[in-house]
Design a protein around this motif. Structure first.
Motif, PDB file in Angstrom:
ATOM      1  N   MET A   8       0.839  -1.205   0.000  1.00 14.88           N
ATOM      2  CA  MET A   8       0.000   0.000   0.000  1.00 14.88           C
ATOM      3  C   MET A   8       0.875   1.256   0.000  1.00 14.88           C
ATOM      4  SD  MET A   8      -2.720   1.380   2.796  1.00 14.88           S
ATOM      5  CE  MET A   8      -1.437   2.109   3.797  1.00 14.88           C
ATOM      6  N   GLN A   9       1.947   1.222   0.803  1.00 17.54           N
ATOM      7  CA  GLN A   9       2.864   2.362   0.840  1.00 17.54           C
ATOM      8  C   GLN A   9       3.467   2.594  -0.540  1.00 17.54           C
ATOM      9  OE1 GLN A   9       3.275   4.285   3.374  1.00 17.54           O
ATOM     10  NE2 GLN A   9       2.272   3.120   4.983  1.00 17.54           N
ATOM     11  N   GLU A  10       3.811   1.490  -1.222  1.00 15.30           N
ATOM     12  CA  GLU A  10       4.408   1.603  -2.549  1.00 15.30           C
ATOM     13  C   GLU A  10       3.403   2.185  -3.548  1.00 15.30           C
ATOM     14  OE1 GLU A  10       6.878  -1.703  -3.365  1.00 15.30           O
ATOM     15  OE2 GLU A  10       7.072  -1.247  -5.498  1.00 15.30           O
ATOM     16  N   VAL A  11       2.148   1.808  -3.366  1.00  9.49           N
ATOM     17  CA  VAL A  11       1.089   2.348  -4.232  1.00  9.49           C
ATOM     18  C   VAL A  11       1.016   3.864  -4.068  1.00  9.49           C
ATOM     19  CG1 VAL A  11      -1.400   2.449  -4.605  1.00  9.49           C
ATOM     20  CG2 VAL A  11      -0.287   0.249  -4.312  1.00  9.49           C
ATOM     21  N   PHE A  12       1.063   4.330  -2.834  1.00 11.93           N
ATOM     22  CA  PHE A  12       0.974   5.778  -2.605  1.00 11.93           C
ATOM     23  C   PHE A  12       2.239   6.499  -3.087  1.00 11.93           C
ATOM     24  CE2 PHE A  12      -2.683   4.850   0.062  1.00 11.93           C
ATOM     25  CZ  PHE A  12      -3.518   5.908  -0.268  1.00 11.93           C
ATOM     26  N   VAL A  13       3.352   5.804  -3.036  1.00  9.37           N
ATOM     27  CA  VAL A  13       4.573   6.391  -3.609  1.00  9.37           C
ATOM     28  C   VAL A  13       4.384   6.586  -5.108  1.00  9.37           C
ATOM     29  CG1 VAL A  13       6.990   5.947  -4.155  1.00  9.37           C
ATOM     30  CG2 VAL A  13       6.146   5.534  -1.855  1.00  9.37           C
ATOM     31  N   ASN A  14       3.820   5.564  -5.775  1.00  8.41           N
ATOM     32  CA  ASN A  14       3.580   5.664  -7.219  1.00  8.41           C
ATOM     33  C   ASN A  14       2.577   6.780  -7.530  1.00  8.41           C
ATOM     34  OD1 ASN A  14       5.325   3.649  -8.014  1.00  8.41           O
ATOM     35  ND2 ASN A  14       3.800   2.040  -7.797  1.00  8.41           N
ATOM     36  N   ILE A  15       1.560   6.874  -6.681  1.00  2.00           N
ATOM     37  CA  ILE A  15       0.566   7.938  -6.872  1.00  2.00           C
ATOM     38  C   ILE A  15       1.250   9.305  -6.760  1.00  2.00           C
ATOM     39  CG2 ILE A  15      -1.405   9.059  -5.762  1.00  2.00           C
ATOM     40  CD1 ILE A  15      -2.441   6.243  -5.091  1.00  2.00           C
ATOM     41  N   TYR A  16       2.174   9.386  -5.812  1.00  2.00           N
ATOM     42  CA  TYR A  16       2.895  10.642  -5.591  1.00  2.00           C
ATOM     43  C   TYR A  16       3.824  10.951  -6.760  1.00  2.00           C
ATOM     44  CZ  TYR A  16       5.391  14.270  -3.007  1.00  2.00           C
ATOM     45  OH  TYR A  16       5.931  15.464  -2.610  1.00  2.00           O
ATOM     46  N   LYS A  17       4.396   9.884  -7.314  1.00  2.00           N
ATOM     47  CA  LYS A  17       5.402  10.078  -8.369  1.00  2.00           C
ATOM     48  C   LYS A  17       4.796  10.413  -9.728  1.00  2.00           C
ATOM     49  CE  LYS A  17       8.674   6.892  -8.635  1.00  2.00           C
ATOM     50  NZ  LYS A  17       9.197   5.498  -8.493  1.00  2.00           N
ATOM     51  N   TYR A  18       3.601   9.862  -9.994  1.00  5.44           N
ATOM     52  CA  TYR A  18       3.064   9.999 -11.354  1.00  5.44           C
ATOM     53  C   TYR A  18       1.693  10.676 -11.385  1.00  5.44           C
ATOM     54  CZ  TYR A  18       6.530   6.281 -11.863  1.00  5.44           C
ATOM     55  OH  TYR A  18       7.671   5.533 -11.811  1.00  5.44           O
ATOM     56  N   PRO A  19       1.585  11.902 -10.856  1.00  4.71           N
ATOM     57  CA  PRO A  19       0.261  12.553 -10.851  1.00  4.71           C
ATOM     58  C   PRO A  19      -0.068  13.279 -12.161  1.00  4.71           C
ATOM     59  CG  PRO A  19       1.847  13.956  -9.765  1.00  4.71           C
ATOM     60  CD  PRO A  19       2.621  12.749 -10.255  1.00  4.71           C
ATOM     61  N   THR A  20       0.919  13.425 -13.027  1.00  2.05           N
ATOM     62  CA  THR A  20       0.744  14.335 -14.175  1.00  2.05           C
ATOM     63  C   THR A  20      -0.343  13.899 -15.145  1.00  2.05           C
ATOM     64  OG1 THR A  20       2.617  13.173 -15.140  1.00  2.05           O
ATOM     65  CG2 THR A  20       3.046  15.316 -14.166  1.00  2.05           C
ATOM     66  N   ASN A  21      -0.502  12.574 -15.309  1.00  2.16           N
ATOM     67  CA  ASN A  21      -1.474  12.113 -16.301  1.00  2.16           C
ATOM     68  C   ASN A  21      -2.862  11.873 -15.703  1.00  2.16           C
ATOM     69  OD1 ASN A  21       0.407  12.109 -18.338  1.00  2.16           O
ATOM     70  ND2 ASN A  21       1.063  10.025 -17.889  1.00  2.16           N
ATOM     71  N   PHE A  22      -3.013  12.254 -14.444  1.00  3.45           N
ATOM     72  CA  PHE A  22      -4.307  11.998 -13.813  1.00  3.45           C
ATOM     73  C   PHE A  22      -5.385  12.917 -14.387  1.00  3.45           C
ATOM     74  CE2 PHE A  22      -7.417  12.707 -10.386  1.00  3.45           C
ATOM     75  CZ  PHE A  22      -7.858  11.410 -10.240  1.00  3.45           C
ATOM     76  N   ASP A  23      -6.529  12.320 -14.748  1.00  2.48           N
ATOM     77  CA  ASP A  23      -7.651  13.080 -15.301  1.00  2.48           C
ATOM     78  C   ASP A  23      -8.776  13.108 -14.267  1.00  2.48           C
ATOM     79  OD1 ASP A  23      -9.666  14.221 -16.700  1.00  2.48           O
ATOM     80  OD2 ASP A  23      -9.954  12.571 -18.110  1.00  2.48           O
ATOM     81  N   ALA A  24      -9.018  14.280 -13.684  1.00  2.00           N
ATOM     82  CA  ALA A  24      -9.983  14.394 -12.581  1.00  2.00           C
ATOM     83  C   ALA A  24     -11.390  14.743 -13.055  1.00  2.00           C
ATOM     84  CB  ALA A  24      -9.493  15.440 -11.587  1.00  2.00           C
ATOM     85  N   THR A  25     -11.636  14.616 -14.364  1.00  2.00           N
ATOM     86  CA  THR A  25     -12.952  15.047 -14.863  1.00  2.00           C
ATOM     87  C   THR A  25     -14.065  14.062 -14.535  1.00  2.00           C
ATOM     88  OG1 THR A  25     -12.399  14.047 -16.982  1.00  2.00           O
ATOM     89  CG2 THR A  25     -12.028  16.423 -16.733  1.00  2.00           C
ATOM     90  N   LYS A  26     -13.718  12.781 -14.358  1.00  2.00           N
ATOM     91  CA  LYS A  26     -14.747  11.790 -14.030  1.00  2.00           C
ATOM     92  C   LYS A  26     -14.814  11.559 -12.522  1.00  2.00           C
ATOM     93  CE  LYS A  26     -14.253   9.305 -18.382  1.00  2.00           C
ATOM     94  NZ  LYS A  26     -13.759   8.082 -19.036  1.00  2.00           N
ATOM     95  N   ASP A  27     -16.020  11.327 -12.028  1.00  2.00           N
ATOM     96  CA  ASP A  27     -16.224  11.176 -10.590  1.00  2.00           C
ATOM     97  C   ASP A  27     -15.346  10.097  -9.953  1.00  2.00           C
ATOM     98  OD1 ASP A  27     -17.982  13.149 -10.812  1.00  2.00           O
ATOM     99  OD2 ASP A  27     -19.751  12.016 -10.166  1.00  2.00           O
TER     100      ASP A  27
END
Length: 279
Positions: A97-116
DNA sequence: GGGCGGTACGTGGAAATAAC
DNA sequence: GTTATTTCCACGTACCGCCC
């Protein structure tokens, strides 16, 4: 009145932090969520996580990331546990889980927040891939050596079978198997055709467009003027009907009522292989 | 009560894309 | 070229409401 339990206190703290964050970036939905944090539905929580991830991606807000961790860690841990449950090797879900959050932290640029539900889907993909990666790593670390030790102590590589060598007995058996398979297949098709006749016109049309014409579900749904979800169910139920009719045909009990439908239908033959992998 | 049609949601496969 | 990440799509379940 001050919160009476640690959980209530934590909730109040998070609501306060959300309010400050929403005010800082002028985010209406986050401000709104901070007012009724306790009563948020799962869908609203997904939306909140997506908004927080959107803020982090756009403004690199550490506070947004910290709150995202607060709200999403339980969901991510659940996803990680699910994927690790199929791993043969013991792996700590918290580490993954910690590694998942590290990845989330590392790669936010392509995140598309338009969908719920964007964050939920995105996090799910990362959790799955991270769990797979860790699982493979564990597998490599515990890999069995292909070197065998002989009685005299000399090590030698295990001999690999030559697939090009033809065994006459196996060749004959394979031919017989092939003939049996062809006969079974014709019988199978016959029963399938009989079962197909029992479907309603709508079910026949849906199955034909999806499986014979090979249209996508979206196109079939548009052609039938129904929603995609409805189409899925229509096709699922049509397959289940066919499964039941064919099951009776194969068992030779045609008088049995169409009732005891299988709860789950996945796999090569619809109605079997509970929870299995599609192929 | 049971069948049917519908919605929401969870899950996995596979293709596309990015990173190394 | 390989591996990792992201996204889309298909499939299935749980649950609900309506109708007979």
């Amino acid at each position: 009145m001050s919160p009476s339990t640690p959980i209530a206190y934590r909730l109040a703290c998070n609501a306060s932090r959300l309010e400050v964050l929403g005010a800082k970036y002028g985010h209406e939905r986050i401000l709104f969520s901070s007012k009724g944090l306790e009563g948020l539905s799962p869908t609203e929580k997904d939306r909140l996580c997506t908004d927080l991830m959107g803020l982090f991606a756009e403004h690199q807000s550490q506070e947004a990331y910290a709150l995202l961790y607060e709200f999403a860690q339980e969901m991510v841990l659940k996803q990680v546990r699910f994927h690790l449950s199929r791993s043969f090797f013991p792996i700590d879900a918290y580490d993954v889980m910690q590694e998942v959050f590290v990845n989330i932290y590392k790669y936010p640029t392509n995140f598309d927040a338009t969908k719920d539900g964007a964050f939920k889907n995105w996090a799910h993909s990362i959790a799955r891939n991270t769990a797979l990666k860790v699982s493979r790593r564990a597998q490599r670390n515990q890999a069995i050596s292909l070197i065998s030790r002989q009685s005299d102590g000399v090590e030698s590589a295990l001999e690999i079978e030559d697939p090009s060598v033809v065994n006459p007995y196996e060749c004959s058996a394979a031919k017989e198997d092939y003939e049996n398979l062809a006969q079974s297949w014709m019988l199978y098709l016959h029963f399938y055709a009989q079962a197909f006749k029992t479907l309603s016109p709508q079910e026949k049309r849906a199955l034909h467009l999806a499986e014979v014409e090979n249209f996508t579900y979206r196109d079939v749904a548009a052609a039938l003027e129904i929603r995609v979800e409805n189409l899925k169910m229509r096709i699922f139920r049509a397959r289940r009907k066919i499964y039941n009719v064919m099951k009776r045909s194969f068992s030779g009990n045609n008088a049995m009522p169409v009732k005891a439908a299988p709860k789950v239908s996945k796999g090569l033959f619809v109605g079997e292989n509970k929870g299995g992998v599609r192929g």
